[in-house]
Design a protein around this motif. Structure first.
Motif, PDB file in Angstrom:
ATOM      1  N   THR A   1      36.809  39.020  48.561  1.00 33.87           N
ATOM      2  CA  THR A   1      38.216  39.414  48.453  1.00 33.87           C
ATOM      3  C   THR A   1      38.950  39.203  49.776  1.00 33.87           C
ATOM      4  O   THR A   1      40.141  38.932  49.781  1.00 33.87           O
ATOM      5  CB  THR A   1      38.347  40.891  48.020  1.00 33.87           C
ATOM      6  OG1 THR A   1      37.409  41.654  48.760  1.00 33.87           O
ATOM      7  CG2 THR A   1      38.054  41.058  46.547  1.00 33.87           C
TER       8      THR A   1
ATOM      9  N   SER B   1      32.678  38.258  36.938  1.00 34.15           N
ATOM     10  CA  SER B   1      34.128  38.018  36.908  1.00 34.15           C
ATOM     11  C   SER B   1      34.794  38.740  35.732  1.00 34.15           C
ATOM     12  O   SER B   1      35.984  39.054  35.790  1.00 34.15           O
ATOM     13  CB  SER B   1      34.437  36.524  36.889  1.00 34.15           C
ATOM     14  OG  SER B   1      34.021  35.955  35.679  1.00 34.15           O
TER      15      SER B   1
ATOM     16  N   HIS C   1      35.955  41.863  37.317  1.00 34.62           N
ATOM     17  CA  HIS C   1      37.143  41.630  38.158  1.00 34.62           C
ATOM     18  C   HIS C   1      38.397  41.462  37.305  1.00 34.62           C
ATOM     19  O   HIS C   1      39.468  41.955  37.650  1.00 34.62           O
ATOM     20  CB  HIS C   1      36.948  40.381  39.018  1.00 34.62           C
ATOM     21  CG  HIS C   1      36.028  40.595  40.186  1.00 34.62           C
ATOM     22  ND1 HIS C   1      36.333  41.467  41.218  1.00 34.62           N
ATOM     23  CD2 HIS C   1      34.824  40.068  40.492  1.00 34.62           C
ATOM     24  CE1 HIS C   1      35.337  41.456  42.100  1.00 34.62           C
ATOM     25  NE2 HIS C   1      34.409  40.618  41.675  1.00 34.62           N
ATOM     26  N   GLN C   2      38.265  40.767  36.176  1.00 32.64           N
ATOM     27  CA  GLN C   2      39.447  40.524  35.327  1.00 32.64           C
ATOM     28  C   GLN C   2      39.893  41.827  34.658  1.00 32.64           C
ATOM     29  O   GLN C   2      41.089  42.115  34.605  1.00 32.64           O
ATOM     30  CB  GLN C   2      39.119  39.485  34.245  1.00 32.64           C
ATOM     31  CG  GLN C   2      38.565  38.185  34.790  1.00 32.64           C
ATOM     32  CD  GLN C   2      39.633  37.132  35.037  1.00 32.64           C
ATOM     33  OE1 GLN C   2      40.783  37.442  35.311  1.00 32.64           O
ATOM     34  NE2 GLN C   2      39.249  35.878  34.923  1.00 32.64           N
TER      35      GLN C   2
ATOM     36  N   SER D   1      29.473  37.387  46.936  1.00 33.35           N
ATOM     37  CA  SER D   1      30.929  37.543  46.983  1.00 33.35           C
ATOM     38  C   SER D   1      31.372  38.513  48.072  1.00 33.35           C
ATOM     39  O   SER D   1      32.499  38.988  48.073  1.00 33.35           O
ATOM     40  CB  SER D   1      31.471  37.960  45.621  1.00 33.35           C
ATOM     41  OG  SER D   1      30.812  39.116  45.173  1.00 33.35           O
TER      42      SER D   1
ATOM     43  N   ASP E   1      41.772  42.456  39.333  1.00 35.70           N
ATOM     44  CA  ASP E   1      41.620  42.174  40.766  1.00 35.70           C
ATOM     45  C   ASP E   1      42.239  40.832  41.174  1.00 35.70           C
ATOM     46  O   ASP E   1      42.482  40.598  42.347  1.00 35.70           O
ATOM     47  CB  ASP E   1      40.124  42.102  41.128  1.00 35.70           C
ATOM     48  CG  ASP E   1      39.468  43.464  41.131  1.00 35.70           C
ATOM     49  OD1 ASP E   1      40.194  44.470  41.230  1.00 35.70           O
ATOM     50  OD2 ASP E   1      38.228  43.523  41.017  1.00 35.70           O
ATOM     51  N   TRP E   2      42.424  39.924  40.215  1.00 37.43           N
ATOM     52  CA  TRP E   2      42.718  38.535  40.578  1.00 37.43           C
ATOM     53  C   TRP E   2      44.099  38.051  40.149  1.00 37.43           C
ATOM     54  O   TRP E   2      44.287  36.878  39.849  1.00 37.43           O
ATOM     55  CB  TRP E   2      41.661  37.607  39.963  1.00 37.43           C
ATOM     56  CG  TRP E   2      40.319  37.731  40.599  1.00 37.43           C
ATOM     57  CD1 TRP E   2      40.025  38.344  41.782  1.00 37.43           C
ATOM     58  CD2 TRP E   2      39.074  37.225  40.097  1.00 37.43           C
ATOM     59  NE1 TRP E   2      38.675  38.257  42.031  1.00 37.43           N
ATOM     60  CE2 TRP E   2      38.078  37.573  41.021  1.00 37.43           C
ATOM     61  CE3 TRP E   2      38.720  36.505  38.954  1.00 37.43           C
ATOM     62  CZ2 TRP E   2      36.739  37.241  40.844  1.00 37.43           C
ATOM     63  CZ3 TRP E   2      37.394  36.163  38.772  1.00 37.43           C
ATOM     64  CH2 TRP E   2      36.411  36.524  39.717  1.00 37.43           C
TER      65      TRP E   2
END
Ligand code: ZN
Ligand code: ZN
Length: 348
Positions: free
Chosen positions: A272, A44, A47-48, A247, A52-53
């Motif tokens: 996603t 994660s 992703h951060q 994921s 992405d989030w």
């Protein structure tokens, strides 16, 4: 008085991490100052950094798998003392008053839990994570690392460990239970160890058999390649519990078919794209589809104590701060056995 720390920051979305100096808040009444020794690289984090989030506060200092040693405590601190070996996980503050906080389920805080990085504290300041030499955290959010656990292999337990321990505990992994772990990565390899230590019979469902020897070493008694669809036929009705760490979007109906009546499939991986499944897969035998996200602070401490008692720890590849940018793409391509941990002392 504020203090400075050396840190690794992403100056903007998708940018490489670079060394910098950050400021930590002055030690408050109930604060603990920690000399960070190790920080795990959680998927994660990537992703951060890649934004992405949704929420993205740059420059960003990632890291929520933190272990270190207490260097100072505020005047009102009762739980920790200088020299204690401690850890910090995915959050660093909550209201402390809502029904969830009172119940020790701070991750559900009604006011909103404060993330360890890429979040905003109740003081409005952006939070900066564990890729840094020092951190100041309220004592409630500082966990004790038991003597039996080394700080480097304990770091990933602060996210990967609690992420797996919570659903295994909640859904009754234990003697006489058939538990499947989907995916043998950073989460899965800890999940296999935890479920086996709880006394369950553990099966790994992985795309291929490439990590089978490791899976068995971690405590699995069976290992199936899901790329070969025939596994699902053979496993029909087998499991009490499946914890899915992957994921990517999976053919959920096929996985649900491997549950016993009233069995649960719990997802901790976050695809996603939306998942699809047929409600009929659940209805016929009262099956359960659920999700799970970390856990509350008391469960964190219980998990760490359990790991120390049962010899559960992350399998890690220790890297220096200068190796993080090379490590990120390897995490994305699952080319790590099984978690990168940054030797934070190398930040100097
Ligand atoms: Zn994490
Ligand atoms: Zn709360």
């Amino acid at each position: 008085m504020t203090t400075t720390a050396r840190a690794l920051q992403a100056p903007s979305a998708k940018a490489p991490l670079e060394p910098t100096t950050i400021e930590r808040r002055a030690l408050g009444e109930t604060d603990v100052a920690i000399d960070v020794k190790f920080c795990g690289i959680c998927h994660s984090d990537i992703h951060q950094v890649d934004a992405d989030w949704g929420r993205k506060i740059f420059p960003m200092v990632p890291g929520h798998e933190i272990t270190g040693v207490v260097t100072a405590v505020g005047a009102g601190v009762t739980r920790h003392a200088e020299g204690d070996r401690v850890g910090v996980g995915c959050f660093v503050d909550s209201c402390g008053e809502c029904e969830w906080c009172v119940a020790g389920e701070e991750h559900f805080c009604a006011k909103g839990v404060v993330a360890t990085y890429n979040g905003k504290g109740y003081d409005g300041e952006p939070t900066l994570g564990g890729y840094s030499t020092h951190i100041v955290v309220d004592e409630r959010f500082v966990l004790r690392i038991p003597d039996g656990l080394e700080l480097d292999v304990a770091a990933p337990l602060l996210c990967a460990g609690i992420t797996m321990y919570n659903p295994l505990k909640r859904w009754g992994a234990g003697p006489g239970k058939q538990v499947a772990i989907v995916g043998m990565g950073g989460l899965g390899h800890v999940g296999v160890q935890l479920a086996a230590a709880m006394g369950a019979e553990v099966t790994v469902l992985s795309q291929t058999l490439s990590k089978e020897a490791d899976g068995r070493k971690f405590g699995a008694s069976a290992y199936y390649a899901t790329a070969d669809g025939s596994a699902f036929k053979e496993l029909r009705g087998r499991f009490d519990l499946i914890v899915n760490t992957v994921s990517a979007n999976l053919p959920l109906d096929a996985y649900i078919s491997t549950l016993k009546p009233r069995g649960a499939l719990v997802s901790v991986g976050l695809p996603t794209e939306p998942d699809t499944f047929h409600a009929g897969s659940l209805i016929g035998r009262d099956k359960i589809l659920s999700g799970s996200n970390v856990g509350g602070l008391p469960l964190h401490q219980e998990m760490l104590d359990f790991c120390a008692e049962h010899g559960v720890a992350a399998a890690i590849e220790l890297i220096g701060a200068d190796g993080v940018n090379e490590a990120y793409p390897r995490v994305v391509s699952s080319d790590v056995r099984y978690r990168f941990v940054i030797d934070v002392g190398s930040l100097g």
